[in-house]
Every structure is written in C-alpha cells, then in structure tokens.
Design a protein around this motif. Structure first.
Motif, PDB file in Angstrom:
ATOM      1  N   ARG A  31       0.836  -1.189   0.000  1.00 42.16           N
ATOM      2  CA  ARG A  31       0.000   0.000   0.000  1.00 42.16           C
ATOM      3  C   ARG A  31       0.876   1.245   0.000  1.00 42.16           C
ATOM      4  NH1 ARG A  31      -4.816   1.300   4.099  1.00 42.16           N
ATOM      5  NH2 ARG A  31      -5.481   3.200   3.087  1.00 42.16           N
ATOM      6  N   TYR A  52     -17.599   6.967  -4.950  1.00 36.73           N
ATOM      7  CA  TYR A  52     -16.971   5.695  -4.574  1.00 36.73           C
ATOM      8  C   TYR A  52     -16.592   5.744  -3.100  1.00 36.73           C
ATOM      9  CZ  TYR A  52     -12.773   8.465  -5.514  1.00 36.73           C
ATOM     10  OH  TYR A  52     -11.819   9.443  -5.538  1.00 36.73           O
ATOM     11  N   LYS A  53     -16.300   4.563  -2.558  1.00 34.67           N
ATOM     12  CA  LYS A  53     -15.941   4.458  -1.148  1.00 34.67           C
ATOM     13  C   LYS A  53     -14.639   3.675  -1.013  1.00 34.67           C
ATOM     14  CE  LYS A  53     -20.752   4.248   0.267  1.00 34.67           C
ATOM     15  NZ  LYS A  53     -21.794   3.451   0.893  1.00 34.67           N
ATOM     16  N   ARG A  54     -13.965   3.921   0.088  1.00 32.34           N
ATOM     17  CA  ARG A  54     -12.816   3.128   0.510  1.00 32.34           C
ATOM     18  C   ARG A  54     -11.719   2.981  -0.539  1.00 32.34           C
ATOM     19  NH1 ARG A  54     -15.968  -1.951   3.146  1.00 32.34           N
ATOM     20  NH2 ARG A  54     -17.479  -0.751   4.314  1.00 32.34           N
ATOM     21  N   LYS A  56      -8.118   2.797  -1.981  1.00 33.37           N
ATOM     22  CA  LYS A  56      -6.776   2.517  -1.476  1.00 33.37           C
ATOM     23  C   LYS A  56      -5.844   2.406  -2.667  1.00 33.37           C
ATOM     24  CE  LYS A  56      -8.500   0.176   2.589  1.00 33.37           C
ATOM     25  NZ  LYS A  56      -8.685  -1.073   3.286  1.00 33.37           N
ATOM     26  N   LYS A  71      -7.838   0.474  -5.618  1.00 34.77           N
ATOM     27  CA  LYS A  71      -8.938  -0.437  -5.288  1.00 34.77           C
ATOM     28  C   LYS A  71      -9.995   0.369  -4.559  1.00 34.77           C
ATOM     29  CE  LYS A  71      -5.864  -4.388  -4.994  1.00 34.77           C
ATOM     30  NZ  LYS A  71      -5.394  -5.536  -4.214  1.00 34.77           N
ATOM     31  N   LEU A  72     -11.247   0.188  -4.998  1.00 33.49           N
ATOM     32  CA  LEU A  72     -12.336   0.962  -4.407  1.00 33.49           C
ATOM     33  C   LEU A  72     -13.639   0.195  -4.472  1.00 33.49           C
ATOM     34  CD1 LEU A  72     -14.192   2.331  -6.955  1.00 33.49           C
ATOM     35  CD2 LEU A  72     -12.023   3.496  -7.260  1.00 33.49           C
ATOM     36  N   LYS A  73     -14.619   0.700  -3.718  1.00 35.47           N
ATOM     37  CA  LYS A  73     -15.950   0.110  -3.715  1.00 35.47           C
ATOM     38  C   LYS A  73     -16.925   1.131  -4.255  1.00 35.47           C
ATOM     39  CE  LYS A  73     -19.117  -2.463  -0.781  1.00 35.47           C
ATOM     40  NZ  LYS A  73     -19.407  -2.916   0.587  1.00 35.47           N
ATOM     41  N   TRP A  78     -16.621  -4.351  -5.772  1.00 32.45           N
ATOM     42  CA  TRP A  78     -15.212  -4.019  -5.578  1.00 32.45           C
ATOM     43  C   TRP A  78     -14.511  -3.927  -6.916  1.00 32.45           C
ATOM     44  CZ3 TRP A  78     -13.326  -2.354  -1.122  1.00 32.45           C
ATOM     45  CH2 TRP A  78     -14.039  -2.645   0.047  1.00 32.45           C
ATOM     46  N   HIS A 192       0.284  -4.327   4.180  1.00 33.35           N
ATOM     47  CA  HIS A 192      -0.881  -3.445   4.275  1.00 33.35           C
ATOM     48  C   HIS A 192      -0.692  -2.323   5.292  1.00 33.35           C
ATOM     49  CE1 HIS A 192      -3.269  -5.827   1.563  1.00 33.35           C
ATOM     50  NE2 HIS A 192      -2.931  -6.906   2.214  1.00 33.35           N
TER      51      HIS A 192
END
Length: 195
Positions: A31, A52-54, A56, A71-73, A78, A192
C-alpha cells in the motif's frame, strides 16, 4: 550430429518450452500514499468516477513489470483499476462470483480447470475490461455498468493440484471462456501497513 548433440538440443528445446508455457509471477504488492500514485492516473480516476468508497492505492512489483492499482468500492462492487508505471490505464477489474459469468463461458472455464488440475479451488474471480483504443470514458462506462462484452476477459486465481502438488495459478480466459494465459503465482508478499 552425434547422439550427445541431439540430446543437448532436445533438452534445450524442452527447457525453453517449459519456460514459455508457464511463467512464474513473483509478486509484491504494498500500500502507498495517494501522493506516491502517478498523478496522471489520479486525474483519470477523478474524471471518470464519483461516489466511490474506501479507495486505497497500491504499488505492485512482479517478475515482469511495475504497476499501480487503485482499489475501491462503488455500488456494492469491488473494483481494481490498474495502471502501468507511467500512469497509463491497463485494465479495470470487478470482483465477481461464478453466477455472474454467462453459463456457456463458465462451462468452458470449468472444463479447462477439470482437464488441467486433479483438484482445484477458485480463490478469486474477476471480470476484466482491458484498455483498448476506446476512450477512457468508454472503458470506465462499460466497467462501471458491469457490461458483458466480447472484449472482456475473466481472470481467475486458483489453488490447483497437479502432479507436483498444490500451487497458486493466475489464469486468463477470454469472454467465451477460452484459455488465454496461465502464470504460476508464488505466495504474494502483501504489506498493508502504511508507515
């Protein structure tokens, strides 16, 4: 040619064939901060995705290349958006289940797996939208509407058993479930923790 020369040539041929047939993927993903992600890639994401959410950011190094992944939700799905080291879009992948794959396509994929492994377990299945000559808008629109297109690929990570035991494999299939590529994945090294 004498007998020894023939054996050397044959051994060389089979060695090269094995290398070409199954590439090893030495992967390290860690990360990173948004500021360490290519600025061109950040701009592409911000122009094409909202709500979008989260999110990274990751940098991935394997035996072949360096790439960056966001990477996102979004809308309960995902997504993984991959860029090369220069910030050029490579593909967008969606984490899916086997029930999301058309029946005929999944049947072809299962047939390949059954014929090539004595036993296997699917760890991850993704629908892939590869970067083409289409505009970024088109690729993002197709991926974020989760469209099933003839240009899609399916990427599967399996733990498979062959004569040498269990290994992780990353296998790529086309939209019809026809085999495209296989790589043996050595255990990934994920970091991570952000320092």
């Amino acid at each position: 040619m004498n007998n020894i020369q023939v054996k050397i040539i044959l051994a060389s041929f089979f060695f090269c064939f094995q290398l070409a047939h199954s590439q090893y993927k030495y992967e390290k993903e860690h990360r990173i901060l948004k500021s360490q992600f290519p600025t061109e890639a950040i701009a592409i994401i911000e122009e094409n995705i909202t709500d979008y959410k989260r999110i990274k950011f990751y940098k991935e190094t394997d035996s072949i290349k360096i790439s960056y992944e966001a990477k996102l939700k979004k809308d309960k799905l995902w997504y993984s958006i991959e860029f090369n080291e220069y910030g050029k879009l490579e593909d967008i992948e969606i984490l899916i289940k086997s029930t999301d794959v058309p029946n005929d396509t999944y049947s072809n994929i299962e047939s390949y797996l059954n014929n090539n492994f004595t036993k296997y377990r699917i760890k991850r299945l993704q629908q892939q939208y590869p970067s083409t000559n289409d505009s970024f808008d088109e690729i993002f629109k197709n991926a974020f509407q989760n469209l099933i297109l003839p240009s899609n690929n399916y990427e599967i990570v399996v733990v498979g058993r062959k004569e040498k035991g269990y290994l992780d494999y990353e296998i790529l299939f086309d939209a019809d479930g026809n085999f495209k590529q296989i790589r043996t994945s050595l255990p990934p090294n994920y970091d991570h923790v952000l320092y």
